[in-house]
Design a protein around this motif. Structure first.
Motif, PDB file in Angstrom:
ATOM      1  N   TRP A  33      44.153  27.127  64.891  1.00 57.01           N
ATOM      2  CA  TRP A  33      44.807  26.253  63.980  1.00 57.01           C
ATOM      3  C   TRP A  33      44.571  27.000  62.549  1.00 57.01           C
ATOM      4  O   TRP A  33      44.886  26.036  61.674  1.00 57.01           O
ATOM      5  CB  TRP A  33      44.217  24.951  64.313  1.00 57.01           C
ATOM      6  N   LYS A  36      42.670  24.252  60.454  1.00 62.53           N
ATOM      7  CA  LYS A  36      43.288  23.073  60.015  1.00 62.53           C
ATOM      8  C   LYS A  36      42.460  22.026  60.638  1.00 62.53           C
ATOM      9  O   LYS A  36      42.391  21.954  61.909  1.00 62.53           O
ATOM     10  CB  LYS A  36      44.579  22.960  60.560  1.00 62.53           C
ATOM     11  N   ALA A  39      45.430  19.249  64.469  1.00 61.61           N
ATOM     12  CA  ALA A  39      46.255  20.167  65.086  1.00 61.61           C
ATOM     13  C   ALA A  39      47.628  19.696  65.108  1.00 61.61           C
ATOM     14  O   ALA A  39      47.991  18.474  65.348  1.00 61.61           O
ATOM     15  CB  ALA A  39      45.723  20.372  66.549  1.00 61.61           C
ATOM     16  N   TYR A  43      46.140  20.614  72.032  1.00 61.93           N
ATOM     17  CA  TYR A  43      45.355  21.862  72.281  1.00 61.93           C
ATOM     18  C   TYR A  43      45.782  22.482  73.825  1.00 61.93           C
ATOM     19  O   TYR A  43      45.918  23.625  74.024  1.00 61.93           O
ATOM     20  CB  TYR A  43      44.044  21.669  72.149  1.00 61.93           C
TER      21      TYR A  43
END
Length: 260
Positions: A33, A36, A39, A43
């Motif tokens: 990511w 970040k 997300a 995931y």
């Protein structure tokens, strides 16, 4: 993935601590990511194949679980010369301390996967704890629809996993102790051999003159007829599936009737 390749060998040999597993998983997330905090997608989707919308991302937890499963398979299935040294060392460690107040003679402790006793996990090293955790996760048990006579006879008779409730109180009876100490009984096959000896002119008394009873008295048994009766009762405590006196064909016929 680099993180998977670099850690795979050591994980297979030594296992991976949970804190390291979580740390690597977090690093992978940050990389995917780009740091970040939120997300853009779930995931778990990233682990799916590209054809299903994922990125073929390596799951460290699933990879480690697969490695533990492979080690567990080697531990419970390999025998004799093919058995690795770590398996034998693990056997000895698992047998050292057991759970509960039940008395289990160290001489008859074979395997927690074949008997009803359980190892005391707080005394175990981390790799063995992980292995037992994997066994619980995948509900590993020694089982089959039908067992050959050889397999039945090789299983330990004391604390047998295929015994009924009555078997529990027979494991440490006086006759059971004599069967262990004087008759050298360990396996189900040993009990069967004791029962199937030629007891011609056998009498239910301490000074029975039949050949097997005389041999048993020479070994130190003071009441061979009681030990014989105890051996028969122990076999009777086994469920049909585990009883070596029940032929595989008979068991198969019973299964066929149950499935009709």
């Amino acid at each position: 993935m680099t993180v998977g390749g670099m850690s795979q060998y050591l994980t297979a040999v030594q296992g991976m601590p949970e804190d390291v597993e979580e740390y690597l998983d977090k690093r992978i997330k940050n990389f995917v990511w780009a740091g970040k905090s939120k997300a853009p997608t779930d995931y778990e989707i990233m682990f799916l194949p590209k054809s299903e919308g994922g990125r073929d991302l390596l799951s460290i937890k699933d990879r480690n679980s697969a490695i533990e499963s492979k080690n567990l398979k080697d531990f419970v299935t390999t025998e004799g010369e093919n058995r690795a040294k770590w398996c034998s060392l693990s056997d000895n460690r698992l047998r050292k301390d057991i759970q509960g107040n039940t008395i289990v003679d160290p001489k008859v402790r074979d395997s927690p996967f074949k008997q009803t006793w359980k190892p005391l996990q707080k005394c175990l090293p981390r790799p063995l704890k992980r292995m037992l955790k994997t066994a619980r996760k995948f509900k590993l048990t020694f089982n089959a629809l039908a067992l050959s006579k050889n397999i039945k006879e090789e299983l330990p008779i004391f604390f047998h996993m295929g015994g009924n409730r009555d078997m529990g109180r027979r494991n440490n009876s006086k006759c059971a102790q004599c069967l262990r100490d004087c008759h050298s009984v360990r396996s189900t096959g040993d009990v069967l051999a004791t029962v199937e000896r030629n007891y011609q002119r056998h009498n239910r008394r301490r000074n029975c003159a039949c050949q097997p009873c005389r041999e048993d008295r020479l070994r130190g048994c003071i009441a061979p007829y009681l030990c014989l009766e105890e051996a028969i009762k122990m076999l009777d405590c086994l469920y049909e599936k585990w009883d070596p006196r029940v032929e595989v064909n008979q068991r198969a016929e019973g299964l066929s009737d149950e499935l009709k």
